[in-house]
Design a protein around this motif. Structure first.
Motif, PDB file in Angstrom:
ATOM      1  N   SER A 216      74.355  41.532  97.880  1.00  0.00           N
ATOM      2  CA  SER A 216      74.455  42.916  98.336  1.00  0.00           C
ATOM      3  C   SER A 216      74.496  42.939  99.843  1.00  0.00           C
ATOM      4  O   SER A 216      73.675  42.281 100.499  1.00  0.00           O
ATOM      5  CB  SER A 216      73.253  43.729  97.836  1.00  0.00           C
TER       6      SER A 216
ATOM      7  N   VAL B  38      72.939  49.081 101.105  1.00  0.00           N
ATOM      8  CA  VAL B  38      72.367  49.891 100.013  1.00  0.00           C
ATOM      9  C   VAL B  38      73.483  50.318  99.063  1.00  0.00           C
ATOM     10  O   VAL B  38      74.548  50.758  99.501  1.00  0.00           O
ATOM     11  CB  VAL B  38      71.631  51.112 100.586  1.00  0.00           C
TER      12      VAL B  38
ATOM     13  N   LYS C   4      77.373  45.966  96.248  1.00  0.00           N
ATOM     14  CA  LYS C   4      77.124  44.666  95.653  1.00  0.00           C
ATOM     15  C   LYS C   4      78.445  43.944  95.423  1.00  0.00           C
ATOM     16  O   LYS C   4      79.499  44.576  95.308  1.00  0.00           O
ATOM     17  CB  LYS C   4      76.387  44.813  94.325  1.00  0.00           C
TER      18      LYS C   4
ATOM     19  N   LYS D  80      67.137  49.609 101.254  1.00  0.00           N
ATOM     20  CA  LYS D  80      67.596  48.440 102.006  1.00  0.00           C
ATOM     21  C   LYS D  80      66.688  47.238 101.806  1.00  0.00           C
ATOM     22  O   LYS D  80      67.146  46.101 101.766  1.00  0.00           O
ATOM     23  CB  LYS D  80      67.684  48.785 103.496  1.00  0.00           C
TER      24      LYS D  80
ATOM     25  N   SER E 130      70.456  45.966  91.377  1.00  0.00           N
ATOM     26  CA  SER E 130      70.262  47.318  91.898  1.00  0.00           C
ATOM     27  C   SER E 130      69.719  47.213  93.312  1.00  0.00           C
ATOM     28  O   SER E 130      68.784  46.451  93.572  1.00  0.00           O
ATOM     29  CB  SER E 130      69.260  48.073  91.011  1.00  0.00           C
ATOM     30  N   ARG E 131      70.336  47.997  94.209  1.00  0.00           N
ATOM     31  CA  ARG E 131      69.808  48.065  95.577  1.00  0.00           C
ATOM     32  C   ARG E 131      69.825  49.527  96.008  1.00  0.00           C
ATOM     33  O   ARG E 131      70.785  50.015  96.590  1.00  0.00           O
ATOM     34  CB  ARG E 131      70.618  47.207  96.540  1.00  0.00           C
TER      35      ARG E 131
ATOM     36  N   CYS F 193      65.491  34.634  95.525  1.00  0.00           N
ATOM     37  CA  CYS F 193      66.022  35.757  96.292  1.00  0.00           C
ATOM     38  C   CYS F 193      66.066  35.350  97.759  1.00  0.00           C
ATOM     39  O   CYS F 193      65.191  34.601  98.230  1.00  0.00           O
ATOM     40  CB  CYS F 193      65.111  36.971  96.099  1.00  0.00           C
TER      41      CYS F 193
ATOM     42  N   ARG G 287      64.848  46.368  99.226  1.00  0.00           N
ATOM     43  CA  ARG G 287      64.560  45.936  97.858  1.00  0.00           C
ATOM     44  C   ARG G 287      65.840  45.631  97.095  1.00  0.00           C
ATOM     45  O   ARG G 287      66.782  46.433  97.083  1.00  0.00           O
ATOM     46  CB  ARG G 287      63.781  47.043  97.138  1.00  0.00           C
ATOM     47  N   PHE G 288      65.842  44.482  96.419  1.00  0.00           N
ATOM     48  CA  PHE G 288      67.019  44.068  95.647  1.00  0.00           C
ATOM     49  C   PHE G 288      66.514  43.546  94.308  1.00  0.00           C
ATOM     50  O   PHE G 288      65.736  42.590  94.259  1.00  0.00           O
ATOM     51  CB  PHE G 288      67.757  42.962  96.412  1.00  0.00           C
ATOM     52  N   SER G 289      66.931  44.197  93.254  1.00  0.00           N
ATOM     53  CA  SER G 289      66.429  43.856  91.919  1.00  0.00           C
ATOM     54  C   SER G 289      67.496  43.157  91.102  1.00  0.00           C
ATOM     55  O   SER G 289      68.670  43.547  91.131  1.00  0.00           O
ATOM     56  CB  SER G 289      66.001  45.135  91.184  1.00  0.00           C
TER      57      SER G 289
ATOM     58  N   SER H 157      67.462  36.801 101.963  1.00  0.00           N
ATOM     59  CA  SER H 157      68.040  37.858 102.783  1.00  0.00           C
ATOM     60  C   SER H 157      68.478  37.280 104.117  1.00  0.00           C
ATOM     61  O   SER H 157      67.981  36.230 104.549  1.00  0.00           O
ATOM     62  CB  SER H 157      67.037  39.001 102.989  1.00  0.00           C
TER      63      SER H 157
END
Lengths: 115, 111
Positions: A49, A52, A55, A71, A67-68, A91, A73-75, A93
């Motif tokens: 991603s 926001v 993806k 900004k 899902s984002r 994960c 949090r990325f699930s 970043s």
């Protein structure tokens, strides 16, 4: 100090369950990534991603969604867990400076076992 | 051709030896490159970044060859604690911000 936090270190789920893996970063990074790592196969990108609600599919998106909504949090979502999704999930970043990436910072990983 | 390729090894070397790994990549537009170190059952940690022709940090030297599309990592005076898997990372994708890992090269330094 950059911190990337994954919600669980170890997780055991049953086949067919919906599984949520959560990742939070505290450095306002644009880019967030989900990888899985299996012996002999290295790190393979599942989803990426860059903002926001934005993806892109990685190399192995089948069976996963992401899902984002914020900004930080990325699930990663396993819609219906299967035994071949047993793996280490990582994960990460990073910043993106327009034409260049900075390095990626990783969470500690979630070892998921699907039984 | 894979986007990022590394020799998986293992490279078995004695303490004090010099060892070098290569990583080839397919995206000629990539601007930044990284070497990570990963210990068993741990997350990868950044070892070095390469934004131009090369970078040096103590016993570690990374070099970039854009013409041949590879980056190398040289470790001098190997220590037992250097035993790990070394991962090469190259940005890919339309905007060049999708970080793609090579399969890693395993190094084992023996006494």
């Amino acid at each position: 100090d950059v911190k990337v936090t994954q919600s669980s270190r170890y997780l055991v789920k049953r086949t067919g369950e919906k599984v949520f893996l959560e990742c939070v970063q505290d450095m306002d990074h644009e880019n967030m990534f989900w990888y899985r790592q299996d012996p002999g196969l290295g790190l393979r990108l599942i989803y990426f991603s860059y903002d926001v609600k934005m993806k892109e599919k990685g190399d192995i998106p089948e069976g996963y969604s992401v899902s984002r909504e914020k900004k930080e949090r990325f699930s990663l979502i396993l819609e219906s867990a299967s035994t071949n999704q047993t793996s280490m999930y990582l994960c990460a970043s990073s910043y993106y400076l327009g034409t260049m990436n900075t390095e990626a910072f990783f969470g500690q990983g979630t070892r998921l076992t699907v039984v | 051709r894979k986007e990022v390729e590394q020799d998986p090894g293992p490279f078995n070397v004695p303490e004090g030896a010099t060892v070098a790994f290569n990583c080839t990549y397919s995206n000629s537009a990539s601007q930044s490159f990284f070497w990570y170190r990963q210990d068993c059952r741990k997350e990868p940690k950044l070892l070095m970044s390469v934004y131009s022709s090369g970078n040096e940090d103590g016993r570690f030297t990374a070099q970039l060859n854009r013409a041949s599309q590879y980056i190398s990592l040289l470790i001098r005076d190997s220590k037992l604690s250097d035993s790990a898997t070394y991962l090469c990372v190259v940005p890919q994708g339309n905007a060049g911000n999708m970080l793609t890992f090579g399969g890693g090269t395993r190094l084992m330094v023996k006494p």
